[in-house]
Design a protein around this motif. Structure first.
Motif, PDB file in Angstrom:
ATOM      1  N   GLY A 355       0.805  -1.393  -0.151  1.00 51.52           N
ATOM      2  CA  GLY A 355       0.016  -0.092   0.008  1.00 51.52           C
ATOM      3  C   GLY A 355       0.828   1.292  -0.066  1.00 51.52           C
ATOM      4  N   GLN A 356       2.152   1.219  -0.067  1.00 53.76           N
ATOM      5  CA  GLN A 356       2.956   2.303  -0.248  1.00 53.76           C
ATOM      6  C   GLN A 356       2.858   3.278  -1.460  1.00 53.76           C
ATOM      7  OE1 GLN A 356       4.831   3.750   1.879  1.00 53.76           O
ATOM      8  NE2 GLN A 356       6.591   4.867   1.131  1.00 53.76           N
ATOM      9  N   THR A 357       2.662   4.291  -1.228  1.00 49.94           N
ATOM     10  CA  THR A 357       2.724   5.397  -2.529  1.00 49.94           C
ATOM     11  C   THR A 357       3.558   6.537  -1.954  1.00 49.94           C
ATOM     12  OG1 THR A 357       0.846   6.488  -1.760  1.00 49.94           O
ATOM     13  CG2 THR A 357       0.471   4.834  -3.245  1.00 49.94           C
ATOM     14  N   PRO A 358       4.025   7.367  -2.918  1.00 46.93           N
ATOM     15  CA  PRO A 358       4.901   8.651  -2.537  1.00 46.93           C
ATOM     16  C   PRO A 358       3.750   9.530  -1.703  1.00 46.93           C
ATOM     17  CG  PRO A 358       5.192   8.027  -5.100  1.00 46.93           C
ATOM     18  CD  PRO A 358       3.879   7.272  -4.295  1.00 46.93           C
ATOM     19  N   GLU A 359       2.597   9.466  -2.019  1.00 49.65           N
ATOM     20  CA  GLU A 359       1.609  10.604  -1.342  1.00 49.65           C
ATOM     21  C   GLU A 359       1.194   9.914   0.250  1.00 49.65           C
ATOM     22  OE1 GLU A 359       0.851   9.442  -4.489  1.00 49.65           O
ATOM     23  OE2 GLU A 359       1.882  10.962  -5.515  1.00 49.65           O
ATOM     24  N   PHE A 360       1.432   8.684   0.434  1.00 52.89           N
ATOM     25  CA  PHE A 360       1.125   8.254   1.615  1.00 52.89           C
ATOM     26  C   PHE A 360       2.173   7.185   2.135  1.00 52.89           C
ATOM     27  CE2 PHE A 360      -1.518   5.064   4.364  1.00 52.89           C
ATOM     28  CZ  PHE A 360      -2.077   5.895   5.086  1.00 52.89           C
ATOM     29  N   PRO A 361       3.101   7.759   3.088  1.00 58.02           N
ATOM     30  CA  PRO A 361       4.119   7.206   3.591  1.00 58.02           C
ATOM     31  C   PRO A 361       3.700   6.093   4.458  1.00 58.02           C
ATOM     32  CG  PRO A 361       3.868   9.125   5.039  1.00 58.02           C
ATOM     33  CD  PRO A 361       2.592   9.099   3.700  1.00 58.02           C
ATOM     34  N   LEU A 362       3.039   4.844   3.794  1.00 52.20           N
ATOM     35  CA  LEU A 362       2.711   3.626   4.658  1.00 52.20           C
ATOM     36  C   LEU A 362       4.079   2.950   5.269  1.00 52.20           C
ATOM     37  CD1 LEU A 362       0.252   2.469   5.713  1.00 52.20           C
ATOM     38  CD2 LEU A 362       0.363   0.823   3.448  1.00 52.20           C
ATOM     39  N   ALA A 363       5.090   3.348   4.773  1.00 49.27           N
ATOM     40  CA  ALA A 363       6.363   2.528   5.142  1.00 49.27           C
ATOM     41  C   ALA A 363       6.559   2.814   6.731  1.00 49.27           C
ATOM     42  CB  ALA A 363       7.382   3.077   4.437  1.00 49.27           C
ATOM     43  N   TYR A 364       6.256   4.000   7.362  1.00 44.42           N
ATOM     44  CA  TYR A 364       6.310   4.300   8.629  1.00 44.42           C
ATOM     45  C   TYR A 364       5.558   3.277   9.445  1.00 44.42           C
ATOM     46  CZ  TYR A 364       8.556   8.268   7.021  1.00 44.42           C
ATOM     47  OH  TYR A 364       9.646   9.183   6.464  1.00 44.42           O
ATOM     48  N   LEU A 365       4.562   2.627   8.926  1.00 42.10           N
ATOM     49  CA  LEU A 365       3.567   1.675   9.605  1.00 42.10           C
ATOM     50  C   LEU A 365       4.375   0.134   9.672  1.00 42.10           C
ATOM     51  CD1 LEU A 365       0.904   1.035  11.102  1.00 42.10           C
ATOM     52  CD2 LEU A 365       0.013   0.498   9.040  1.00 42.10           C
ATOM     53  N   ALA A 366       5.075  -0.099   9.031  1.00 43.38           N
ATOM     54  CA  ALA A 366       6.231  -1.209   9.140  1.00 43.38           C
ATOM     55  C   ALA A 366       6.878  -1.504  10.348  1.00 43.38           C
ATOM     56  CB  ALA A 366       6.961  -1.391   7.830  1.00 43.38           C
ATOM     57  N   PRO A 367       6.635  -2.596  10.926  1.00 44.43           N
ATOM     58  CA  PRO A 367       7.390  -3.213  12.250  1.00 44.43           C
ATOM     59  C   PRO A 367       8.785  -3.572  11.661  1.00 44.43           C
ATOM     60  CG  PRO A 367       5.971  -4.985  11.488  1.00 44.43           C
ATOM     61  CD  PRO A 367       5.567  -3.709  10.479  1.00 44.43           C
ATOM     62  N   VAL A 368       9.404  -2.476  11.270  1.00 43.91           N
ATOM     63  CA  VAL A 368      11.061  -2.760  11.208  1.00 43.91           C
ATOM     64  C   VAL A 368      11.806  -3.302  12.257  1.00 43.91           C
ATOM     65  CG1 VAL A 368      13.058  -1.678   9.962  1.00 43.91           C
ATOM     66  CG2 VAL A 368      10.825  -0.968   9.387  1.00 43.91           C
ATOM     67  N   ALA A 369      11.414  -2.722  13.549  1.00 45.39           N
ATOM     68  CA  ALA A 369      12.209  -3.070  14.670  1.00 45.39           C
ATOM     69  C   ALA A 369      11.718  -4.521  15.060  1.00 45.39           C
ATOM     70  CB  ALA A 369      11.957  -2.105  15.835  1.00 45.39           C
ATOM     71  N   LEU A 370      10.594  -5.274  14.716  1.00 45.39           N
ATOM     72  CA  LEU A 370      10.339  -6.483  15.003  1.00 45.39           C
ATOM     73  C   LEU A 370      11.773  -7.497  15.172  1.00 45.39           C
ATOM     74  CD1 LEU A 370       8.305  -8.583  15.423  1.00 45.39           C
ATOM     75  CD2 LEU A 370       8.030  -8.932  13.192  1.00 45.39           C
ATOM     76  N   GLY A 371      12.253  -7.749  13.973  1.00 51.63           N
ATOM     77  CA  GLY A 371      13.613  -8.303  13.900  1.00 51.63           C
ATOM     78  C   GLY A 371      14.566  -8.193  15.038  1.00 51.63           C
ATOM     79  N   SER A 372      14.950  -6.927  15.049  1.00 52.47           N
ATOM     80  CA  SER A 372      15.870  -6.331  15.959  1.00 52.47           C
ATOM     81  C   SER A 372      15.516  -6.748  17.617  1.00 52.47           C
ATOM     82  CB  SER A 372      16.130  -4.820  16.098  1.00 52.47           C
ATOM     83  OG  SER A 372      16.661  -4.574  14.807  1.00 52.47           O
ATOM     84  N   MET A 373      14.303  -6.595  17.884  1.00 54.76           N
ATOM     85  CA  MET A 373      13.966  -6.881  19.019  1.00 54.76           C
ATOM     86  C   MET A 373      13.961  -8.349  19.467  1.00 54.76           C
ATOM     87  SD  MET A 373      10.673  -4.247  19.374  1.00 54.76           S
ATOM     88  CE  MET A 373      10.163  -4.614  21.136  1.00 54.76           C
ATOM     89  N   LEU A 374      13.475  -9.330  18.477  1.00 59.15           N
ATOM     90  CA  LEU A 374      13.390 -10.510  18.684  1.00 59.15           C
ATOM     91  C   LEU A 374      15.010 -11.211  18.823  1.00 59.15           C
ATOM     92  CD1 LEU A 374      10.740 -11.834  16.117  1.00 59.15           C
ATOM     93  CD2 LEU A 374      10.587 -11.747  18.535  1.00 59.15           C
ATOM     94  N   ILE A 375      15.754 -10.789  17.935  1.00 59.26           N
ATOM     95  CA  ILE A 375      17.261 -10.823  18.060  1.00 59.26           C
ATOM     96  C   ILE A 375      17.752 -10.644  19.346  1.00 59.26           C
ATOM     97  CG2 ILE A 375      19.638 -10.682  16.880  1.00 59.26           C
ATOM     98  CD1 ILE A 375      18.107 -10.443  14.309  1.00 59.26           C
ATOM     99  N   THR A 376      17.640  -9.457  19.882  1.00 54.27           N
ATOM    100  CA  THR A 376      18.079  -8.932  21.244  1.00 54.27           C
ATOM    101  C   THR A 376      17.536  -9.810  22.273  1.00 54.27           C
ATOM    102  OG1 THR A 376      17.877  -6.603  20.264  1.00 54.27           O
ATOM    103  CG2 THR A 376      17.904  -6.767  22.829  1.00 54.27           C
ATOM    104  N   LEU A 377      16.375 -10.213  22.383  1.00 56.37           N
ATOM    105  CA  LEU A 377      15.823 -11.008  23.202  1.00 56.37           C
ATOM    106  C   LEU A 377      16.126 -12.521  23.310  1.00 56.37           C
ATOM    107  CD1 LEU A 377      12.265  -9.648  23.337  1.00 56.37           C
ATOM    108  CD2 LEU A 377      13.777  -9.151  25.194  1.00 56.37           C
TER     109      LEU A 377
END
Length: 745
Positions: A355-377
């Motif tokens: 659903g990402q478009t230049p007008e609607f920055p849906l990228a900011y909704l992505a759980p990018v930190a999911l992997g980092s948190m799981l690897i940390t724990l």
């Protein structure tokens, strides 16, 4: 014999049995990660191919898959930029004051010579003053050419400019110079130097204009005689030269730099190249060909670039794992978990990118930190930092809707910040609620970062900023929910012992700990004390202190099967070992490690805990029962040599990790110090050193990576901790005791 058989079996399993130890499986897992990244990026980085014919209308609209350079327009822009560069003029300091000093030295010398006639002096000045200036200029030019301070072309311009703007000494001045006394010259010299320095400190491309300022400056001096002022003016004008000259080489370099700095005229990514129905001209055809969009001439460079990019990313991860996380290369189970985490994180980003478009920055909704948190724990904090960088790069590619570059630095920047902030928030996490706090941290850091980017943007828009902030808040909460939901799955499926799980296992209400407390209170107290000691020792060398503490709680759980056979539980009862054969006593004592492992496995306690229970004694010798058995044979008149040491040793294995070794040392130290009635500082220190040395001499640390330096730190920490525990029972030195009794201390 039992120990040897077990080692052979383990070695056989490691080399041939089980996917956990297979090098082929390890390779396939890294290959799976490589394929995951390749196909995740391919849609963004590899352009579509078209069947295009020259002078035939296009059947579809074609956009530029990547930025393309317009070479003709670029060359024209470079020429214009070079032509717009003004000629470069360079400031050259000739140190004209040195020429002033030389002229005055000549004047003082000649005027003081009474043997030279007035007319001769005039002729000498008429001849030698211009000569001195020429010598001065030539010396400067030779020095510049020798030292290569200035280019040859610049020195040529210096000579040309000085010659063209040369000042000729007035004829009448030659007749005034011999009449100047030494007092006149002494007064004139500093004034002349000051005037020349004052004028020549600034850039003077026109010497004539500079000489016009001499009279004004001289008139403000302290010279009282008119003749002095006049001659100072003439000498200063004679010395003054231009000091700014055309620099051909610098001009050429500046124009070349202007060409280099001229940005290429680009056709932006996503810019329309051909409209649907447009006839393909030769120019358009060549442009499409350069872009690699023609099916008849496939451009494989994007594929090669993508292969190199993904290979470098995976290779970076592989090199780190091999050097800094050997547990991942020794156990494919954990490596599989890491690959699964990467898969989940990237798939989550891919789903959001739909659903990402230049007008609607849906990228900011992505759980990018999911992997980092799981690897940390679940795995390793440094590995989480490295993975955060890779996740950020992946996000900057997957969510890139711009037209200039492959990576969207804004998405990558925000992703990196939220990943790092999540890792910092989860550092030493001890409760499940910490995950939610980390999610809140992601919300705050993400909102702050997108706000900063929006405020810095030329296209600042309040509505867009609020939209981005809302999405980042949703991303942080979504990430926390996903991590909380996935943690039990990973812990159960892969047998991972996270810090959160360790805290849960340390709860005294756990069935096994309740059993230990109610059935063997002495062992329970001993285990708690060992936990305090081992945690402090582990943290002193950077090992997992929490694992040592929790492992200590469970390390003697096997004693609950026969509690009365262990001295800490023999309260007001006769020691049953006094009534049985030493070999039977040995079997009972040794069995507690094996029994504990079985009980821990039955209760689904994670592997690292029961490994500590299994390994904390290693293959140490039960010295008391060994010597008791030998003495019994001696008393019976038999050969004590029939009793072998290996029959009175624990089955092991030896400690395979620092944590298991530390718990073993702390277990032995606590029991030994507790056996002392009134332990002193010296006794505690001696006891700790002796126990560690005995285990070292017995090769109990050969299979773990403890160093001698770390053993010294462990000994110091155990001593300090024991002093804190037994402080009330430590005896004072005799003189201090007397002072206390007298009330002097």
């Amino acid at each position: 014999m039992i120990q040897q058989h077990k080692s052979f079996k383990e070695q056989f399993q490691y080399q041939t049995g089980g996917w956990k130890y297979s090098a082929l499986v390890r390779f396939l897992l890294f290959l799976a990660l490589w394929l995951l990244l390749y196909f995740s990026f391919a849609g963004k980085l590899i352009p579509e191919r078209y069947d295009i014919q020259l002078n035939v209308a296009s059947e579809k609209t074609i956009w530029a898959p990547e930025p393309l350079e317009n070479e003709k327009a670029t060359l024209k822009a470079q020429d214009e930029a070079a032509e717009s560069v003004d000629p470069v003029e360079t400031f050259v300091s000739l140190t004209n004051e040195n020429l002033v000093q030389g002229l005055y030295d000549k004047l003082e010398q000649l005027n003081a010579d009474t043997q030279v006639t007035f007319d001769d002096k005039v002729n000498i000045y008429r001849r030698e003053l211009p000569q001195k200036r020429e010598e001065f200029i030539n010396a400067f030019l030779r020095s510049g050419a020798t030292t290569s301070i200035h280019s040859e072309s610049l020195l040529a311009e210096v000579k040309k400019g000085i010659t063209e703007q040369e000042y000729r000494f007035p004829e009448d001045a030659f007749f005034k110079l011999p009449r100047l006394s030494n007092e006149d010259l002494e007064a004139m010299r500093p004034v002349t130097v000051d005037v020349v320095n004052e004028i020549m400190k600034d850039e003077r491309p026109d010497a004539q204009a500079a000489r016009a300022q001499v009279a004004e400056i001289v008139n403000t001096s302290n010279l009282t005689k008119n003749t002095q002022r006049k001659m100072v003016q003439e000498i200063a004008r004679f010395v003054i030269t231009p000091n700014v000259f055309f620099d051909k080489q610098a001009t050429e370099e500046a124009r070349a730099q202007a060409r280099e700095n001229t940005p290429a005229v680009m056709i932006l990514k996503g810019e329309e190249l051909v409209k649907k129905g447009e006839v393909i001209t030769k120019e358009k055809y060549e442009l499409l060909n350069e872009a690699g969009l023609l099916r008849d001439k496939v451009n494989y460079m994007p594929q090669v670039g993508l292969i190199l990019l993904v290979t470098l990313m995976v290779l970076l991860l592989v090199m780190y794992i091999m050097q800094r996380s050997p547990t991942l290369t020794e156990n494919n189970s954990r490596l599989a978990m890491l690959v699964l985490i990467y898969f989940l994180n990237i798939m989550a980003m891919k789903l959001v990118s739909i659903g990402q478009t230049p007008e609607f920055p849906l990228a900011y909704l992505a759980p990018v930190a999911l992997g980092s948190m799981l690897i940390t724990l679940l795995l390793d904090i440094p590995l989480a930092f490295l993975s955060s960088v890779l996740f950020s790069l992946a996000a900057s590619i997957i969510f890139n809707t711009g037209y200039e570059v492959i990576f969207d630095f804004r998405i990558g920047f925000v992703s990196l910040l939220v990943c790092f902030s999540a890792i910092f928030a989860l550092h030493k996490a001890s409760q499940r609620s910490t995950i939610l706090k980390a999610g809140v941290m992601v919300c705050l850091v993400g909102a702050a970062s997108v706000t900063a980017l929006n405020l810095l943007s030329d296209e600042y828009n309040l509505r867009s900023m609020l939209q981005s902030i809302s999405l980042m808040i949703g991303s942080g909460l979504l990430t926390a929910v996903l991590v909380i939901g996935l943690m039990p799955f990973f812990e159960v499926s892969f047998g991972i012992l996270s810090a959160l799980k360790l805290v849960e296992l340390s709860n005294p209400n756990h069935p096994l700990l309740r059993k230990l407390l109610t059935e063997t209170p002495g062992t329970y107290h001993h285990s708690v004390m060992v936990g305090n000691l081992s945690e402090a020792a582990a943290e002193s060398i950077g090992a997992n202190g929490l694992l040592c503490r929790v492992g200590s709680f469970y390390h003697d759980i096997g004693k609950t099967k026969r509690p009365s056979y262990f001295i800490e539980n023999q309260s007001n009862i006769e020691n049953p070992h006094d009534l049985i054969d030493p070999k039977l006593s040995k079997s009972i004592i040794i069995a507690h490690a094996r029994d504990g492992v079985e009980m821990l496995k039955d209760h689904k306690i994670p592997r690292p805990i029961w490994e500590i229970a299994e390994q904390h004694h290693g293959t140490t010798l039960l010295k008391y029962f060994y010597h008791k058995a030998r003495k019994m044979l001696e008393d019976e008149g038999k050969d004590p040599g029939e009793i072998k040491e290996e029959d009175f040793r624990y089955f092991g294995p030896k400690a395979q990790s620092k944590e298991a070794a530390i718990v073993g040392i702390a277990d032995c130290v606590e029991a030994a110090v507790r056996s002392l009635r009134n332990p002193t500082v010296d006794q505690i220190e001696s006891m700790v050193q002796k126990i560690i040395k005995n285990r070292l001499d017995d090769h109990q640390f050969n299979e773990c990576d403890l160093t001698l330096k770390e053993l010294d730190k462990i000994a110091i920490t155990l001593k300090e901790t024991l002093l804190g525990i037994f402080h009330s029972r430590i005896e004072y030195p005799e003189d201090l005791t007397k002072s206390v009794k007298k009330g002097e201390a």
